[in-house]
Design an enzyme around this catalytic site. Structure first.
Site, PDB file in Angstrom:
ATOM      1  N   LYS A   5       0.863  -1.189  -0.089  1.00  0.00           N
ATOM      2  CA  LYS A   5      -0.080  -0.088   0.001  1.00  0.00           C
ATOM      3  C   LYS A   5       0.926   1.243  -0.166  1.00  0.00           C
ATOM      4  O   LYS A   5       1.715   1.378   0.893  1.00  0.00           O
ATOM      5  CB  LYS A   5      -0.919   0.089   1.347  1.00  0.00           C
ATOM      6  N   ALA A   8      -0.889   7.922   2.364  1.00  0.00           N
ATOM      7  CA  ALA A   8      -0.426   9.374   2.362  1.00  0.00           C
ATOM      8  C   ALA A   8       0.733   9.569   3.251  1.00  0.00           C
ATOM      9  O   ALA A   8       1.652  10.476   2.977  1.00  0.00           O
ATOM     10  CB  ALA A   8      -1.436  10.202   2.969  1.00  0.00           C
ATOM     11  N   GLU A   9       0.931   8.883   4.400  1.00  0.00           N
ATOM     12  CA  GLU A   9       2.082   9.033   5.273  1.00  0.00           C
ATOM     13  C   GLU A   9       2.998   8.154   5.072  1.00  0.00           C
ATOM     14  O   GLU A   9       4.433   8.162   5.435  1.00  0.00           O
ATOM     15  CB  GLU A   9       1.345   8.962   6.638  1.00  0.00           C
ATOM     16  N   ALA A  10       2.910   6.786   5.014  1.00  0.00           N
ATOM     17  CA  ALA A  10       3.886   5.503   4.688  1.00  0.00           C
ATOM     18  C   ALA A  10       3.560   4.633   3.674  1.00  0.00           C
ATOM     19  O   ALA A  10       2.457   4.551   3.163  1.00  0.00           O
ATOM     20  CB  ALA A  10       3.785   4.928   6.051  1.00  0.00           C
ATOM     21  N   ILE A  12       3.815   0.701   2.658  1.00  0.00           N
ATOM     22  CA  ILE A  12       3.725  -0.620   3.403  1.00  0.00           C
ATOM     23  C   ILE A  12       4.210  -1.658   2.326  1.00  0.00           C
ATOM     24  O   ILE A  12       3.835  -1.737   1.316  1.00  0.00           O
ATOM     25  CB  ILE A  12       2.447  -0.955   3.698  1.00  0.00           C
ATOM     26  N   ASP A 117      -6.132   7.439  15.325  1.00  0.00           N
ATOM     27  CA  ASP A 117      -6.528   7.282  13.851  1.00  0.00           C
ATOM     28  C   ASP A 117      -7.616   6.119  13.603  1.00  0.00           C
ATOM     29  O   ASP A 117      -7.156   4.953  13.171  1.00  0.00           O
ATOM     30  CB  ASP A 117      -5.293   7.108  12.891  1.00  0.00           C
TER      31      ASP A 117
HETATM   32  N1  LIG Z   1       1.236  -5.767  10.509  1.00  0.00           N
HETATM   33  C1  LIG Z   1       0.409  -5.922   9.439  1.00  0.00           C
HETATM   34  N2  LIG Z   1      -0.156  -7.091   8.848  1.00  0.00           N
HETATM   35  C2  LIG Z   1      -0.988  -7.064   7.838  1.00  0.00           C
HETATM   36  N3  LIG Z   1      -1.296  -5.741   7.169  1.00  0.00           N
HETATM   37  C3  LIG Z   1      -0.561  -4.796   7.511  1.00  0.00           C
HETATM   38  C4  LIG Z   1      -0.053  -4.678   8.722  1.00  0.00           C
HETATM   39  N4  LIG Z   1       0.273  -3.166   9.019  1.00  0.00           N
HETATM   40  C5  LIG Z   1      -0.315  -2.476   8.052  1.00  0.00           C
HETATM   41  N5  LIG Z   1      -1.080  -3.627   7.283  1.00  0.00           N
HETATM   42  C6  LIG Z   1      -1.597  -3.164   6.129  1.00  0.00           C
HETATM   43  O1  LIG Z   1      -1.234  -1.753   5.585  1.00  0.00           O
HETATM   44  C7  LIG Z   1      -2.289  -1.075   5.826  1.00  0.00           C
HETATM   45  C8  LIG Z   1      -1.751   0.444   5.961  1.00  0.00           C
HETATM   46  O2  LIG Z   1      -0.865   0.284   7.241  1.00  0.00           O
HETATM   47  P1  LIG Z   1      -1.109   1.335   8.450  1.00  0.00           P
HETATM   48  O3  LIG Z   1      -0.184   0.867   9.368  1.00  0.00           O
HETATM   49  O4  LIG Z   1      -2.618   1.594   8.811  1.00  0.00           O
HETATM   50  O5  LIG Z   1      -0.527   2.546   7.767  1.00  0.00           O
HETATM   51  P2  LIG Z   1      -1.237   3.911   7.112  1.00  0.00           P
HETATM   52  O6  LIG Z   1      -0.547   5.039   8.095  1.00  0.00           O
HETATM   53  O7  LIG Z   1      -0.846   4.212   5.946  1.00  0.00           O
HETATM   54  O8  LIG Z   1      -2.723   3.944   7.273  1.00  0.00           O
HETATM   55  C9  LIG Z   1      -3.188  -1.335   6.814  1.00  0.00           C
HETATM   56  O9  LIG Z   1      -4.612  -0.786   6.451  1.00  0.00           O
HETATM   57  C10 LIG Z   1      -3.228  -2.918   6.469  1.00  0.00           C
HETATM   58  O10 LIG Z   1      -4.060  -3.079   5.122  1.00  0.00           O
HETATM   59 MG   LIG Z   2      -3.947   2.993   8.541  1.00  0.00          MG
END
Ligand SMILES: Nc1ncnc2c1ncn2[C@@H]1O[C@H](COP(=O)(O)OP(=O)(O)O)[C@@H](O)[C@H]1O
Ligand SMILES: [Mg+2]
Length: 206
Positions: A5, A8-10, A12, A117
């Site tokens: 993904k 906007a901020e990070a 993944i 959030d």
């Molecule tokens: N530990 C994890 N295991 C599986 N999916 C994850 C995990 N961390 C993040 N994700 C996936 O990545 C997306 C974005 O991560 P998140 O930490 O919520 O960052 P953001 O600040 O971009 O929302 C989550 O909605 C999820 O779909």
């Molecule tokens: Mg998130």
């Protein structure tokens, strides 16, 4: 390394850490911010996220394990959680899960933590139960107003992303929340949510 993904901020990524399936979260540079401030914000959020993900476990909440933190590069390696985002579940299942979400949020608030959030994309339903993610905006606080801001955001998310089930989902969320925090505090916080909503409405009118 596979991009999961672009946020906007990070960003993944799916990767591995010592042979374990892992998620790599990298907070990217923002060119619209002054460089020194940008570095500070990204580092702070990275540290805060890692710290709170671990601390929340001590309240009895399930979060991904933190495998490794690189403060300088604003990177966190997390345990990969297999499952479905609450956002993507069928309506009936979302409603049901909201009670459990309410309990998790109640436990956070009971321990003086505001998540910052609370969206349905920050919870994963895994085989081992509900897992909460994304603590980059979390804060230690004992203010009723801060807890109300968390609840208000979650209500707003239900309203916009899950409009057809908002009433049932919100009712169950509050049931779960009340179970943890008790009737009196819950009522106070819900009242504060109403105050915030009114404030918002007047702000829109003016
Ligand atoms: N530990 C994890 N295991 C599986 N999916 C994850 C995990 N961390 C993040 N994700 C996936 O990545 C997306 C974005 O991560 P998140 O930490 O919520 O960052 P953001 O600040 O971009 O929302 C989550 O909605 C999820 O779909
Ligand atoms: Mg998130």
């Amino acid at each position: 390394m596979k991009l999961l993904k672009k946020g906007a901020e990070a960003d993944i990524y799916i990767t591995s850490w010592n042979g374990q399936n892992s998620v790599l979260k990298i907070r990217k540079k923002k060119d619209y911010r002054v460089h020194s401030l940008d570095t500070r914000i990204r580092t702070l959020r990275t540290i805060r996220e890692a710290k709170m993900l671990s601390e929340a476990k001590s309240f009895g909440i399930t979060t991904p394990l933190v495998y490794f933190v690189d403060e300088k590069k604003c990177k966190i390696y997390l345990q990969f959680i297999e499952g479905k985002l609450i956002r993507d579940l069928p309506a009936k299942k979302i409603i049901k899960t909201c009670k459990e979400i309410g309990k998790i949020v109640g436990l956070l608030h009971k321990n003086g933590v505001m998540h910052g959030d609370l969206t349905t994309s920050n919870f994963i339903l895994s085989q081992k139960g509900l897992v909460i993610l994304d603590f980059g905006l979390s804060q230690k606080t004992d203010k009723i107003d801060d807890y109300a801001i968390d609840l208000r955001l979650f209500k707003e998310v239900l309203n916009s992303a899950h409009a057809q089930i908002v009433d049932d989902a919100w009712t169950l969320f509050i049931q779960g929340y009340r179970k943890i925090l008790g009737k009196n505090i819950t009522e106070k916080i819900i009242n504060q949510v109403l105050v915030i909503e009114k404030r918002g409405r007047y702000a829109n009118v003016i």
